[in-house]
Design an enzyme around this catalytic site. Structure first.
Site, PDB file in Angstrom:
ATOM      1  N   GLU A  47       5.678   8.493  -3.436  1.00 27.71           N
ATOM      2  CA  GLU A  47       5.306   7.559  -2.350  1.00 27.71           C
ATOM      3  C   GLU A  47       6.400   6.495  -2.231  1.00 27.71           C
ATOM      4  OE1 GLU A  47       0.522   7.956  -2.832  1.00 27.71           O
ATOM      5  OE2 GLU A  47       1.427   6.422  -4.072  1.00 27.71           O
ATOM      6  N   HIS A  99      -3.275   0.700 -14.686  1.00 24.55           N
ATOM      7  CA  HIS A  99      -3.662  -0.199 -13.595  1.00 24.55           C
ATOM      8  C   HIS A  99      -4.648  -1.288 -14.035  1.00 24.55           C
ATOM      9  CE1 HIS A  99      -2.089   3.101 -11.077  1.00 24.55           C
ATOM     10  NE2 HIS A  99      -2.132   2.328 -10.026  1.00 24.55           N
ATOM     11  N   CYS A 107      -7.184   3.138  -1.361  1.00 27.44           N
ATOM     12  CA  CYS A 107      -6.551   1.812  -1.454  1.00 27.44           C
ATOM     13  C   CYS A 107      -6.350   1.179  -0.079  1.00 27.44           C
ATOM     14  CB  CYS A 107      -5.210   1.925  -2.169  1.00 27.44           C
ATOM     15  SG  CYS A 107      -4.135   3.228  -1.542  1.00 27.44           S
ATOM     16  N   CYS A 108      -6.074   2.011   0.944  1.00 26.39           N
ATOM     17  CA  CYS A 108      -5.669   1.432   2.234  1.00 26.39           C
ATOM     18  C   CYS A 108      -6.804   0.798   3.047  1.00 26.39           C
ATOM     19  CB  CYS A 108      -4.961   2.475   3.088  1.00 26.39           C
ATOM     20  SG  CYS A 108      -3.486   3.166   2.328  1.00 26.39           S
ATOM     21  N   HIS A 122       8.346   3.442  -5.782  1.00 25.90           N
ATOM     22  CA  HIS A 122       7.066   3.424  -5.063  1.00 25.90           C
ATOM     23  C   HIS A 122       7.045   2.207  -4.126  1.00 25.90           C
ATOM     24  CE1 HIS A 122       2.666   2.756  -4.774  1.00 25.90           C
ATOM     25  NE2 HIS A 122       2.577   4.070  -4.947  1.00 25.90           N
TER      26      HIS A 122
HETATM   27  O1  FUB Z   1      -1.814   3.014  -7.441  1.00 25.79           O
HETATM   28  C1  FUB Z   1      -2.698   2.233  -6.669  1.00 25.79           C
HETATM   29  C2  FUB Z   1      -2.498   2.564  -5.205  1.00 25.79           C
HETATM   30  O2  FUB Z   1      -2.787   3.930  -4.985  1.00 25.79           O
HETATM   31  C3  FUB Z   1      -1.090   2.417  -4.718  1.00 25.79           C
HETATM   32  O3  FUB Z   1      -0.762   1.148  -4.310  1.00 25.79           O
HETATM   33  C4  FUB Z   1      -1.047   3.389  -3.598  1.00 25.79           C
HETATM   34  O4  FUB Z   1       0.236   3.735  -3.214  1.00 25.79           O
HETATM   35  C5  FUB Z   1      -1.816   4.542  -4.155  1.00 25.79           C
HETATM   36  O5  FUB Z   1      -0.985   5.338  -4.934  1.00 25.79           O
HETATM   37 ZN    ZN Z   2      -2.945   2.428   0.282  1.00 28.03          ZN
END
Ligand code: FUB
Ligand code: ZN
Length: 639
Positions: A305, A139, A401-402, A253
């Site tokens: 996911e 990431h 993350c959300c 994903h």
């Molecule tokens: O991997 C980064 C974030 O974490 C993703 O966008 C989400 O789905 C969660 O897995």
């Molecule tokens: Zn999220």
């Protein structure tokens, strides 16, 4: 300078919540200064859930402190998204205290940056020799992309030069390391995002290298020229099974897929690349025609996911991550930049008003990661296959993350109201606001007045100082069966063309009125959606509704409604911050308490009693404690 100011009752409440609750709350969480329960997003002991540690990670990477990194490898992105939400909030209303806090955050980020431009606290602290060696999982570029988005937003809002310089230094470093040229790393990130960030940086700086780098990352994906690490999940998970131009279906994903599509659509809009746009259209259709929930949620399984198959939309084990719907809004908007098709606005609205807003509690301090369409609390507790399906919003999540993603989108909702292209201006969302646009030889001031989403009346006042003919397009949502249109008091034809009605004229001072059909509607899924067969869902305007146990008692699966039964609407000021509720007369099957046999022949023992069924907007569910909820209700065909 084009400018839009929100005055909307519905969205102002959310914006105020972001400014007064979400931003301060999230800041405390990122600093580990608040005593809260951080929940794992599913039963998995390896998920870090003791603390956030984001700010501390930056302090350690910057050399201000000693210690170890804590959290996911992408923990940095929580801070970047928070900073982006702050930027939009400051753009709307300057707050010197918040700005000074955010300026210090920028100083900290820039101190954590290495001399060559590299920036990622995990690798700087823990594995400096492994930089860019595990792109499938690391990431590093994903975090960079979030920083680019935040930096551009913060620079635009405050003029902070350091944030832009830090972002450009990182982008230049990435450009130096990656690319097709001999000697460069031919990799790309397992999680798309850097492409979106680079496009944003390109638009701000007009530096072609950022556009070219974004295109490089998009187009090398899934090709055999790319360098792949060895330990990765199946390639579909990363949308790396095929070059992006050849992908037909939304695979893998869900968040990654919509971020990929967002960047592709962005690059297509910027360059006019038809092949890229065609690929976007195919993936769009795959999502919205076959793989999207009625709430605008996407991702049918917790495993990866991910998307699964066409029409596979289970209501109680799905994923429907908040971030995936945030990404769907981004994708829809970028598509609208290339082609005027009201479907993009319709889907944007579906995702925004339902799943995205459902991702946050009315107090602004509890968040859903996964947004189910059906819950029975006991099942989530007992069934490991449903451990990801929470029945009330947690205070925070191990993978966070959300919450800041939702904050940055809702804080910038004004960006999605209009779309301007040369002498064309589209009204895409119905949000009370004032906008000002430079069009041809004049300034076009536009004011929208509406009580949406509770009323369907929209008044548009236009004042244009120029002499050019301007084309004003107003989206007519596909759910509005009878739409009224009036221009300067004269009623006129409201037939939509690809989802928009157009008014083409030299505007002076004009008033347009649109009256959308706000009758409650029943929806039926395609019969191939096994889970919804024999059931219906209800909506009114852009809002999808759901039934909760607190209004309807337990065992919601025992409720049914006859086909012809009307749905009544009433606005309740004192309920859930003010919501419109729907009711209908229905039935509830009574389980015979005397007869506890599991199986019987015939259903003579079952009695139905008349009951009044009540629905609330889906976004407002789970704000009255833990309880059952369902969107799809059984339909009775006869008495
Ligand atoms: O991997 C980064 C974030 O974490 C993703 O966008 C989400 O789905 C969660 O897995
Ligand atoms: Zn999220």
């Amino acid at each position: 300078m084009n400018k839009v100011e929100i005055r909307d009752r519905f969205f102002s409440r959310y914006k105020e919540l972001i400014r007064t609750e979400m931003i301060p709350y999230q800041w405390k969480v990122l600093n580990d200064e608040i005593n809260i329960t951080i929940e794992r997003e599913r039963n998995d002991d390896s998920i870090p859930n003791e603390k956030s540690h984001v700010i501390e990670n930056f302090r350690i990477a910057a050399g201000r402190k000693k210690g170890h990194h804590y959290g996911w490898v992408f923990q940095d992105s929580d801070l970047y998204k928070w900073l982006e939400a702050v930027a939009y909030t400051l753009r709307e209303q300057m707050d010197e205290e918040l700005k000074s806090l955010a300026d210090h955050v920028v100083d900290l980020i820039s101190e954590a940056q290495e001399d060559d431009g590299y920036l990622n606290t995990y690798f700087t602290i823990e594995e400096p020799d492994e930089k860019y060696n595990r792109l499938w999982q690391s990431h590093e570029l994903y975090c960079a992309g979030h920083f680019f988005e935040a930096a551009a937003a913060y620079y635009e809002a405050t003029g902070n030069q350091k944030v832009l310089d830090t972002a450009c230094k990182l982008a230049d470093h990435i450009d130096f390391v990656f690319g097709q040229e001999e000697g460069k790393n031919r990799g790309y990130d397992g999680h798309e995002e850097v492409e979106i960030g680079l496009m944003r940086l390109y638009r701000l700086t007009q530096n072609d290298r950022y556009l070219n780098l974004a295109r490089y990352f998009l187009l090398i994906r899934g090709t055999d020229q790319a360098v792949m690490g060895s330990k990765h999940l199946p390639l579909t998970y990363y949308q790396a099974h095929l070059p992006v131009l050849l992908q037909e279906n939304a695979e893998g994903h869900a968040v990654r897929l919509v971020y990929l599509c967002t960047a592709m659509a962005d690059a297509a809009a910027e360059t006019g690349d038809e092949k890229l746009l065609d690929a976007c259209r195919r993936l769009w259709k795959s999502i919205v025609n076959r793989r999207m929930y009625i709430t605008g949620g996407i991702g049918s399984t917790v495993s990866g996911e991910a998307f699964t198959l066409d029409y596979d939309l289970p209501n109680d084990t799905m994923y429907c991550e908040t971030c995936a719907s945030v990404g769907l809004v981004f994708f829809a908007y970028r598509m609208l930049l290339s082609e005027e098709n009201g479907e993009y606005g319709d889907v944007m609205e579906r995702a925004l008003y339902n799943t995205v807003l459902g991702g946050v509690a009315l107090d602004g301090k509890h968040f859903f990661y996964v947004n189910p369409l059906e819950v029975v609390p006991g099942k989530s507790r007992k069934d490991p296959g449903k451990s990801h399906v929470k029945c009330v919003r947690p205070q925070w999540l191990g993978c966070a993350c959300c919450p800041p993603n939702l904050a940055r989108l809702v804080a910038s909702v004004e960006q999605y109201v209009f779309v301007q292209k040369k002498n064309r201006l589209l009204v895409n969302l119905f949000v009370e606001c004032k906008g000002s646009f430079e069009i041809e030889d004049g300034i076009l001031d536009i004011e929208l007045k509406t009580g949406y989403p509770w009323t369907g009346s929209l008044e548009i006042k236009v004042n244009y100082s120029g002499t050019a003919c301007v084309c004003l397009g107003i989206r007519v949502p596909s759910w509005s069966d009878t739409t009224g249109l009036e221009i300067n008091g004269k009623s006129t034809d409201s037939d939509a063309e690809h989802g928009f009605v157009y008014i083409n004229q030299v505007f002076k001072e004009d008033t347009i009125r649109l009256e959308l059909d706000m009758e409650p509607k029943r929806w039926y899924a395609n019969p191939l959606v096994e889970n919804d067969l024999g059931k219906f869902a209800v909506s009114r305007g852009p809002l999808v509704y759901c039934a909760e146990e607190v209004d309807n008692g337990k065992n919601l699966h025992l409720m049914s409604v006859e086909k012809q039964e009307p749905l009544e609407y009433e606005f309740k000021e004192a309920l859930l911050g003010g919501v419109g509720v729907l009711t209908a007369s229905g039935w509830k099957t009574e389980a015979d308490r005397e007869d506890l046999r599991l199986y019987r022949q015939g259903n003579a023992a079952e009695k139905k009693v008349r009951t009044k069924i009540r629905w609330i907007p889906y976004y407002s569910w789970a704000n009255r404690g833990e309880n059952e909820m369902r969107v799809w209700i059984r339909e009775e065909n006869q008495r």
